[in-house]
Motif scaffolding. Structure first.
Motif, short mmCIF file in Angstrom:
data_model
loop_
_atom_site.label_atom_id
_atom_site.label_comp_id
_atom_site.label_asym_id
_atom_site.label_seq_id
_atom_site.Cartn_x
_atom_site.Cartn_y
_atom_site.Cartn_z
N PHE A 93 -12.07 8.79 42.38
CA PHE A 93 -12.82 7.66 43.30
C PHE A 93 -13.87 8.30 44.22
CE2 PHE A 93 -13.57 5.11 46.72
CZ PHE A 93 -13.78 3.51 46.31
N THR A 94 -13.47 9.34 44.88
CA THR A 94 -14.43 9.88 45.88
C THR A 94 -15.67 10.60 44.82
OG1 THR A 94 -12.45 10.53 47.25
CG2 THR A 94 -14.67 11.61 47.64
N VAL A 95 -15.34 11.28 44.01
CA VAL A 95 -16.45 11.95 43.35
C VAL A 95 -17.41 10.89 42.85
CG1 VAL A 95 -17.02 13.09 41.07
CG2 VAL A 95 -15.15 13.96 42.39
N GLY A 96 -16.94 9.72 42.06
CA GLY A 96 -17.66 8.60 41.62
C GLY A 96 -18.33 7.75 42.81
N TYR A 97 -17.90 7.54 43.74
CA TYR A 97 -18.30 6.74 44.93
C TYR A 97 -19.38 7.74 45.56
CZ TYR A 97 -18.51 4.26 49.47
OH TYR A 97 -19.05 3.67 50.49
N ASN A 98 -19.21 8.82 45.79
CA ASN A 98 -20.37 9.70 46.50
C ASN A 98 -21.59 9.79 45.37
OD1 ASN A 98 -18.67 10.46 48.57
ND2 ASN A 98 -18.13 12.25 47.97
N GLU A 99 -21.34 9.80 44.20
CA GLU A 99 -22.53 9.71 43.42
C GLU A 99 -23.14 8.34 43.32
OE1 GLU A 99 -25.14 11.45 40.67
OE2 GLU A 99 -23.33 12.33 41.60
N PHE A 104 -17.19 0.62 54.54
CA PHE A 104 -15.74 0.69 54.87
C PHE A 104 -15.04 1.28 53.55
CE2 PHE A 104 -17.54 -2.63 57.54
CZ PHE A 104 -16.95 -2.56 58.76
N VAL A 105 -14.16 1.91 53.71
CA VAL A 105 -13.34 2.24 52.54
C VAL A 105 -11.94 2.10 52.80
CG1 VAL A 105 -12.81 4.26 50.85
CG2 VAL A 105 -14.91 4.21 51.90
N TRP A 106 -11.05 1.64 51.60
CA TRP A 106 -9.71 1.15 51.81
C TRP A 106 -9.06 2.18 50.99
CZ3 TRP A 106 -8.68 -4.77 51.53
CH2 TRP A 106 -9.22 -5.26 52.77
N ARG A 107 -7.87 2.49 51.38
CA ARG A 107 -7.30 3.56 50.67
C ARG A 107 -5.71 2.82 50.65
NH1 ARG A 107 -11.11 6.97 52.08
NH2 ARG A 107 -12.06 8.33 50.53
N HIS A 108 -5.54 1.97 49.82
CA HIS A 108 -4.17 1.39 49.77
C HIS A 108 -3.52 1.79 48.39
CE1 HIS A 108 -5.81 -2.11 52.09
NE2 HIS A 108 -5.96 -1.02 52.93
N PRO A 109 -2.06 1.51 48.55
CA PRO A 109 -1.20 1.79 47.32
C PRO A 109 -1.59 0.98 46.12
CG PRO A 109 0.09 1.63 49.31
CD PRO A 109 -1.23 1.17 49.66
N ALA A 110 -2.10 -0.15 46.36
CA ALA A 110 -2.64 -1.04 45.38
C ALA A 110 -3.95 -0.86 44.70
CB ALA A 110 -2.58 -2.66 45.72
N GLY A 111 -4.89 0.23 45.23
CA GLY A 111 -6.08 0.90 44.78
C GLY A 111 -6.78 0.95 46.03
N GLU A 112 -7.88 1.49 45.60
CA GLU A 112 -8.91 1.92 46.53
C GLU A 112 -10.27 1.01 46.50
OE1 GLU A 112 -9.68 6.48 47.47
OE2 GLU A 112 -8.77 6.40 45.39
N THR A 113 -10.83 0.78 47.62
CA THR A 113 -11.92 -0.07 47.59
C THR A 113 -12.91 0.25 48.50
OG1 THR A 113 -10.56 -2.01 47.01
CG2 THR A 113 -12.89 -2.55 47.80
N ALA A 114 -14.25 0.45 47.95
CA ALA A 114 -15.40 0.69 49.19
C ALA A 114 -16.23 -0.55 49.37
CB ALA A 114 -16.17 1.74 48.59
N PHE A 115 -16.59 -0.94 50.57
CA PHE A 115 -17.37 -2.12 50.80
C PHE A 115 -18.49 -1.36 51.49
CE2 PHE A 115 -12.82 -3.06 51.28
CZ PHE A 115 -12.94 -4.06 50.64
#
Length: 466
Positions: free
Chosen positions: A58-64, A80-91
């Motif tokens: 996620f971090t590699v793709g999000y930074n790109e 904002f970046v959420w790192r939850h057990p149900a998945g990561e989400t960036a806003f």
């Protein structure tokens, strides 16, 4: 493995996280009513939605994606970046009407190597902007290229197939990235080796920043131009070594030889016809090729392995290159070829064929025993003289007009320099000045030794001796 660890998530867990996400999105849109909201998630099937490996992806793709935003001059008002057990989400809150942002996000999903693994939604106060609204093509299935929604509804593909496809894409990406990073490192070391060598001063009979009396047709700027022109050649050598899959390593040598011929032409173009690095093109190109091959095969760049591969690549090199020399007109022979016929000297070909024994016995050990705190210029100058003392330099022989007396005198002075304590004593420094004067008086040069220094520097940099 992407899915080997993590906290399994139930449907209820995923839906609960979705409700929180929707509420957060609405809060951001209310806070920034004239902006657009970019919501970034991964397409992760199954019960495992988050672990360290997934976070890395996620971090590699999000930074790109963020690089693309900055490149296209989008202003990020909040993030904002959420790192939850149900998945990561960036806003990401962006000052945009949303349409141009949607075009960028679709381009990311379709063209970036990991883009197909991401969902990038664009929201405004009016709702979600879809591909259909902008007449953009629908998303395609990861596996079969049908419309993704069609495959999802029909459950055309198994969960294991989807996971395997995602892991395969991620593994391939990592391999390409590893290759690219290591490739850049090795090419940089090759160019740095060329530039280090020409920078060392004062070198007897060689070009350096302060003197080029022995080579009036070139100066340090000529060498800089030449060094820069050779980067594509080293790239090609690296790729040849990395991609070589045959058993006979002599075939690898045959593969890079035409690359060297082409590199010589580029060098001569860059230097207006002056031969600055012909020897280095041959020797360093082989070393770069072998280094890439060893690393790809063994995931290390052990020098012993590299030198073994070089010996395998160049097995019978001297015999193959010199077997028909007597059939050629004498005027067409190079100095090295004439020295082989007259004295049996094998020159750089013999050195390479044996895996650079002079560097192994004298160059690298000298680097290894001297202090890292010693002035780098002095260290490399001394390495040059150590190599000169223990090699038969075809360039020195030619410049000495094959005079044993001249060559022996040069070696005697270098030997005395070290016996007197080199640069650390007044006698050593005085002897070094005699070396400089003698080389200038006799118009001598250590061109062949300089090529060995370049390879020594490369291997020294590779193994952190420098």
């Amino acid at each position: 493995m992407l899915f080997s660890t993590g906290q399994p998530q139930s449907i209820a867990d995923v839906l609960q996280d979705k409700d929180k996400r929707v509420a957060f999105q609405q809060m951001l849109l209310k806070k920034y009513p004239t902006a657009a909201l970019l919501v970034v998630k991964l397409n992760i099937p199954g019960e495992i939605k988050y672990n360290n490996s997934i976070d890395h992806l996620f971090t590699v793709g999000y930074n790109e994606l963020k690089k693309s935003l900055f490149k296209n001059k989008f202003f990020l008002a909040d993030e904002f970046v959420w790192r939850h057990p149900a998945g990561e989400t960036a806003f990401i809150v962006v000052n945009s009407n949303g349409n141009d942002l949607k075009l960028l996000s679709v381009n990311f999903e379709e063209t970036y190597k990991l883009g197909r693994l991401f969902d990038v939604d664009v929201l405004t106060r009016k709702g979600t902007i879809s591909r259909k609204q902008l007449n953009l093509p629908v998303r395609r299935c990861l596996i079969c290229e049908r419309p993704a929604k069609e495959c999802a509804r029909s459950r055309r593909h198994t969960l294991d197939d989807l996971k395997q496809t995602i892991e395969s894409k991620w593994d391939t990406f990592q391999q390409i990235t590893e290759n690219s990073d290591y490739r850049d490192k090795i090419i940089d070391l090759a160019q740095k080796s060329l530039l280090y060598e020409v920078t060392v001063n004062p070198k007897p009979g060689l070009v350096d920043p302060h003197n080029h009396d022995s080579h009036p047709d070139m100066d340090i700027f000529t060498f800089i131009d030449s060094s820069l022109s050779l980067r594509p050649y080293f790239c090609s050598c690296f790729d040849a070594g990395w991609n070589f899959a045959k058993k006979d390593l002599q075939e690898l040598f045959k593969e890079i030889r035409p690359l060297g011929v082409a590199a010589e032409k580029k060098m001569f173009t860059a230097t207006n016809g002056v031969n600055t690095h012909k020897g280095a093109i041959f020797s360093l190109g082989i070393v770069v090729t072998a280094t890439a091959y060893v690393y790809h095969q063994n995931n290390n760049d052990d020098v012993d392995n590299i030198l073994k591969i070089i010996r395998d690549m160049c097995h019978d090199l001297v015999e193959n290159d010199f077997k028909n020399l007597r059939q050629l007109p004498v005027e067409n022979l190079t100095a090295g070829q004439k020295q082989y016929l007259d004295f049996g000297l094998t020159g750089i070909r013999g050195e390479v064929q044996q895996g650079f024994p002079t560097i192994v016995k004298w160059g690298l050990p000298y680097l290894n025993k001297v202090s890292l705190n010693q002035d780098l210029n002095q260290r490399l100058l001394n390495v040059l003289l150590q190599l000169a003392l223990h090699t038969v330099d075809s360039n020195l022989i030619k410049r000495a007009n094959y005079s044993k007396e001249t060559i022996n005198k040069a070696h005697q002075l270098i030997n005395e320099y070290f016996e007197f304590g080199a640069e650390k004593t007044a006698s050593g420094r005085s002897t070094f000045n005699q070396i400089l004067a003698y080389f200038k008086q006799k118009n001598l040069s250590l061109g062949g030794t300089a090529d060995l220094l370049i390879v020594t520097i490369f291997l020294g940099l590779l193994t952190d001796l420098l």
